[in-house]
Enzyme design. Structure first.
Site, mmCIF file in Angstrom:
data_model
loop_
_atom_site.group_PDB
_atom_site.id
_atom_site.type_symbol
_atom_site.label_atom_id
_atom_site.label_comp_id
_atom_site.label_asym_id
_atom_site.label_seq_id
_atom_site.Cartn_x
_atom_site.Cartn_y
_atom_site.Cartn_z
ATOM 1 C CE LYS A 13 10.647 0.160 7.256
ATOM 2 N NZ LYS A 13 9.357 0.345 6.575
ATOM 3 N NE ARG A 87 10.875 -4.717 2.877
ATOM 4 C CZ ARG A 87 11.413 -3.528 2.713
ATOM 5 N NH1 ARG A 87 12.441 -3.145 3.414
ATOM 6 N NH2 ARG A 87 10.915 -2.700 1.818
ATOM 7 N NE ARG A 126 7.443 6.971 0.522
ATOM 8 C CZ ARG A 126 7.831 5.882 1.173
ATOM 9 N NH1 ARG A 126 8.094 5.945 2.469
ATOM 10 N NH2 ARG A 126 7.925 4.736 0.579
ATOM 11 N NE ARG A 128 10.681 4.917 -2.337
ATOM 12 C CZ ARG A 128 10.794 4.192 -1.240
ATOM 13 N NH1 ARG A 128 11.228 4.738 -0.126
ATOM 14 N NH2 ARG A 128 10.457 2.927 -1.238
ATOM 15 N NE ARG A 139 7.005 -0.286 -1.690
ATOM 16 C CZ ARG A 139 6.832 1.027 -1.592
ATOM 17 N NH1 ARG A 139 6.097 1.671 -2.484
ATOM 18 N NH2 ARG A 139 7.395 1.695 -0.623
#
Ligand code: AMP
Length: 181
Positions: A13, A87, A126, A128, A139
């Site tokens: 996204k 969300r 990634r 993070r 998540r």
């Protein structure tokens, strides 16, 4: 443009929002980015939000809605491309009420789908702080339970378009731009 990018963490996204912005003048509003900034600034909101983010849970609606409200009422003619909001159904209803109050409508919701195995692979790559294995699992679960029902919510309102999130960034971008037309 008044649109939402919907999809699980790792669907792309944020990447696609940045690419869309190179082609269409529209403010990209990412609640994840706004929250990470609040955490970095150690604001009261950031301090409250951090524990939820670290666990991979949703930050309570009352904290997130304030952020989004401020952004959406600031420059209503500019439109928006929302990424990471709404969300859950409660946030979707809040967004609808906010827009109704301004006499505006949400034009499109683009749902980007990517198989679960690929999401895990991308998120692990990634790096993070909330991209560790435990948080990723939570998540993805939160997405399935709370966010995925938004597809039905927006399908019923005839604004949903689905895009395959596998393939080259350019191809996905073209599909999204086509769906936004
Ligand atoms: P993201 O960058 O969109 O993946 O968001 C990172 C984290 O910020 C999420 O795991 C949530 O903890 C929090 N977050 C972002 N957007 C929202 C939202 N709309 N509602 C609740 N929590 C959010």
């Amino acid at each position: 443009m008044r649109a939402v990018l919907l999809g699980p963490p790792g669907a792309g996204k944020g990447t696609q929002a940045a690419l869309i912005q190179e082609r269409v003048r529209v403010p990209h509003i990412s609640t994840g980015d706004l929250l990470r900034r609040a955490v970095a600034e150690k604001s009261a909101l950031g301090t409250q939000a951090q524990e939820f983010m670290d666990r991979g849970e949703l930050v309570p609606d009352r904290l997130v809605v304030g952020l989004i409200e401020e952004r959406l009422t600031k420059d209503r003619d500019a439109g928006f491309l929302l990424d990471g909001f709404p969300r859950n159904v409660a946030q979707a209803r809040t967004l609808q009420e906010l827009l109704d109050g301004q006499g505006l409508q949400l034009e499109r919701v683009i749902s980007i789908s990517v198989p679960r195995d690929e999401l895990v692979k991308r998120l692990l790559g990634r790096g993070r702080t909330d991209d560790n294995e435990t948080t990723i699992r939570s998540r993805l679960m939160v997405y399935e339970e709370e966010t995925a029902p938004l597809c039905a919510f927006y399908r019923e309102r005839s604004v949903l378009r689905e895009v395959n999130g596998m393939g080259s960034r350019e191809k996905i971008l073209e599909d999204i731009l086509e769906s936004l037309r």
